[in-house]
Design an enzyme around this catalytic site. Structure first.
Site, PDB file in Angstrom:
ATOM      1  N   HIS A 185      -2.976   2.615 -16.796  1.00 53.69           N
ATOM      2  CA  HIS A 185      -3.753   1.383 -16.978  1.00 53.69           C
ATOM      3  C   HIS A 185      -4.688   1.502 -18.187  1.00 53.69           C
ATOM      4  CE1 HIS A 185      -3.304   1.016 -12.337  1.00 53.69           C
ATOM      5  NE2 HIS A 185      -2.503   0.112 -12.861  1.00 53.69           N
ATOM      6  N   LYS A 195      -3.840  -5.402   2.931  1.00 54.74           N
ATOM      7  CA  LYS A 195      -4.800  -4.710   3.805  1.00 54.74           C
ATOM      8  C   LYS A 195      -4.690  -3.189   3.688  1.00 54.74           C
ATOM      9  CE  LYS A 195      -5.346  -8.279   7.271  1.00 54.74           C
ATOM     10  NZ  LYS A 195      -4.260  -9.162   6.757  1.00 54.74           N
ATOM     11  N   ARG A 219       6.706  -0.701 -16.638  1.00 57.54           N
ATOM     12  CA  ARG A 219       7.137   0.693 -16.662  1.00 57.54           C
ATOM     13  C   ARG A 219       8.651   0.756 -16.764  1.00 57.54           C
ATOM     14  NH1 ARG A 219       3.441   1.662 -11.675  1.00 57.54           N
ATOM     15  NH2 ARG A 219       3.890  -0.556 -11.704  1.00 57.54           N
ATOM     16  N   SER A 259      -0.197   3.757  -9.129  1.00 54.81           N
ATOM     17  CA  SER A 259      -1.290   3.989  -8.180  1.00 54.81           C
ATOM     18  C   SER A 259      -0.720   4.498  -6.862  1.00 54.81           C
ATOM     19  CB  SER A 259      -2.083   2.702  -7.942  1.00 54.81           C
ATOM     20  OG  SER A 259      -2.624   2.238  -9.147  1.00 54.81           O
TER      21      SER A 259
HETATM   22  P1  ADP Z   1      -0.239  -4.803  -9.045  1.00 58.81           P
HETATM   23  O1  ADP Z   1      -1.104  -5.836  -9.654  1.00 58.81           O
HETATM   24  O2  ADP Z   1       1.204  -5.199  -9.051  1.00 58.81           O
HETATM   25  O3  ADP Z   1      -0.761  -4.259  -7.754  1.00 58.81           O
HETATM   26  P2  ADP Z   1      -1.277  -2.480 -10.479  1.00 58.81           P
HETATM   27  O4  ADP Z   1      -2.674  -2.787 -10.139  1.00 58.81           O
HETATM   28  O5  ADP Z   1      -0.762  -1.153 -10.009  1.00 58.81           O
HETATM   29  O6  ADP Z   1      -0.217  -3.564 -10.072  1.00 58.81           O
HETATM   30  O7  ADP Z   1      -1.096  -2.541 -12.059  1.00 58.81           O
HETATM   31  C1  ADP Z   1      -1.503  -3.654 -12.823  1.00 58.81           C
HETATM   32  C2  ADP Z   1      -0.541  -3.839 -13.976  1.00 58.81           C
HETATM   33  O8  ADP Z   1      -0.433  -2.613 -14.715  1.00 58.81           O
HETATM   34  C3  ADP Z   1       0.892  -4.185 -13.555  1.00 58.81           C
HETATM   35  O9  ADP Z   1       1.432  -5.059 -14.531  1.00 58.81           O
HETATM   36  C4  ADP Z   1       1.607  -2.865 -13.570  1.00 58.81           C
HETATM   37  O10 ADP Z   1       2.993  -3.031 -13.807  1.00 58.81           O
HETATM   38  C5  ADP Z   1       0.918  -2.193 -14.750  1.00 58.81           C
HETATM   39  N1  ADP Z   1       0.957  -0.736 -14.662  1.00 58.81           N
HETATM   40  C6  ADP Z   1       0.753   0.042 -13.585  1.00 58.81           C
HETATM   41  N2  ADP Z   1       0.870   1.354 -13.883  1.00 58.81           N
HETATM   42  C7  ADP Z   1       1.182   1.406 -15.203  1.00 58.81           C
HETATM   43  C8  ADP Z   1       1.476   2.473 -16.112  1.00 58.81           C
HETATM   44  N3  ADP Z   1       1.509   3.742 -15.715  1.00 58.81           N
HETATM   45  N4  ADP Z   1       1.745   2.149 -17.398  1.00 58.81           N
HETATM   46  C9  ADP Z   1       1.765   0.856 -17.785  1.00 58.81           C
HETATM   47  N5  ADP Z   1       1.521  -0.196 -16.987  1.00 58.81           N
HETATM   48  C10 ADP Z   1       1.229   0.060 -15.712  1.00 58.81           C
END
Ligand code: ADP
Length: 165
Positions: free
Chosen positions: A18, A42, A91, A129
Site C-alpha cells: 500500500h 465484521k 496485484r 493484508s
Molecule cells: P480492499 O479494499 O479490497 O479490502 P485492501 O485494503 O487490502 O483492499 O487494499 C486496497 C487497495 O490496494 C486494493 O485496490 C488492493 O488491490 C490494493 N493492494 C493491496 N495490496 C497491495 C500490494 N501489495 N500492492 C499493490 N496494491 C495492493
C-alpha cells in the site's frame, strides 16, 4: 487545490504494498487521501481507528498525504473531498474481476469519477493484508513487508488473542 487521488481500501492493516502505491501516486498527483473504509466486514482484525492510526504513522513523513476514514458509498466520499480519481492497486489477475466490477459500479453511480489502477511493485505483488495476518497469527515474521508500527501491533494483537484462549 491540485489534483487529488483517493486511495481507498480496508487497510487491515496497511502494508508496504500500500505504501508503495501511495509513494508512486505522489509522482502523478499533488496529493493523496488514503481513505480507510469504516464499513468493513465484521472479521476485520483492527478497528477503523486502529487502521487509521497505523496508516498515519506509516505515512507521517509524507506531507501531501492525508489519512481519513469514510462510511457509505466511496463515490460520495470522493465527491465530498472534491476529488475525481479513485486509485486502486492491482496485484495479480485474481484482483482484476473484483476491481473491474467495483470500478464499473462506481462509474455507474457517478460518471464524473474515474478509477485508476496501479500495478503492484514486483517486490510486493505477493503481499496482502490477509496473508500478513495469517503469517503473523502463526508466529511468522512479516519484517520488510509492513511498517514497523504494524509489525508491533500485530504481535500485540495475536499475543493478546492467545492469552484469552
Ligand atoms: P480492499 O479494499 O479490497 O479490502 P485492501 O485494503 O487490502 O483492499 O487494499 C486496497 C487497495 O490496494 C486494493 O485496490 C488492493 O488491490 C490494493 N493492494 C493491496 N495490496 C497491495 C500490494 N501489495 N500492492 C499493490 N496494491 C495492493
Amino acid at each position: 487545490m491540485g489534483k487529488i487521488a483517493v486511495y481507498a481500501g480496508s487497510f487491515d492493516p496497511i502494508t508496504f504494498g500500500h505504501v508503495d502505491i501511495v509513494e508512486r501516486a505522489l509522482e502523478c498527483f499533488d496529493g493523496v487521501i488514503l481513505a480507510v473504509a469504516a464499513d468493513t466486514p465484521k472479521d476485520a482484525l483492527f478497528t477503523v481507528k486502529e487502521r487509521v492510526e497505523m496508516a498515519k504513522v506509516a505515512l507521517k513523513d509524507k506531507p501531501d498525504v492525508v489519512v481519513e476514514n469514510f462510511r457509505g458509498l466511496l463515490v460520495n466520499y470522493v465527491a465530498s473531498a472534491k476529488a475525481t480519481v479513485i486509485l486502486r492497486g492491482l496485484r495479480a489477475t485474481s484482483d482484476f474481476e473484483y476491481e473491474f466490477h467495483m470500478a464499473s459500479t462506481n462509474k455507474n453511480l457517478n460518471p464524473q469519477i474515474e478509477t485508476l489502477f496501479m500495478m503492484a511493485n514486483k517486490d510486493y505483488f505477493f503481499v496482502s493484508s490477509r496473508t500478513i495476518k495469517e503469517v503473523a497469527s502463526l508466529g511468522g515474521s512479516v519484517k520488510g513487508l509492513v511498517p514497523e508500527c504494524v509489525e508491533r501491533k500485530l504481535k500485540e494483537r495475536f499475543h493478546a488473542l492467545k492469552e484469552r484462549r
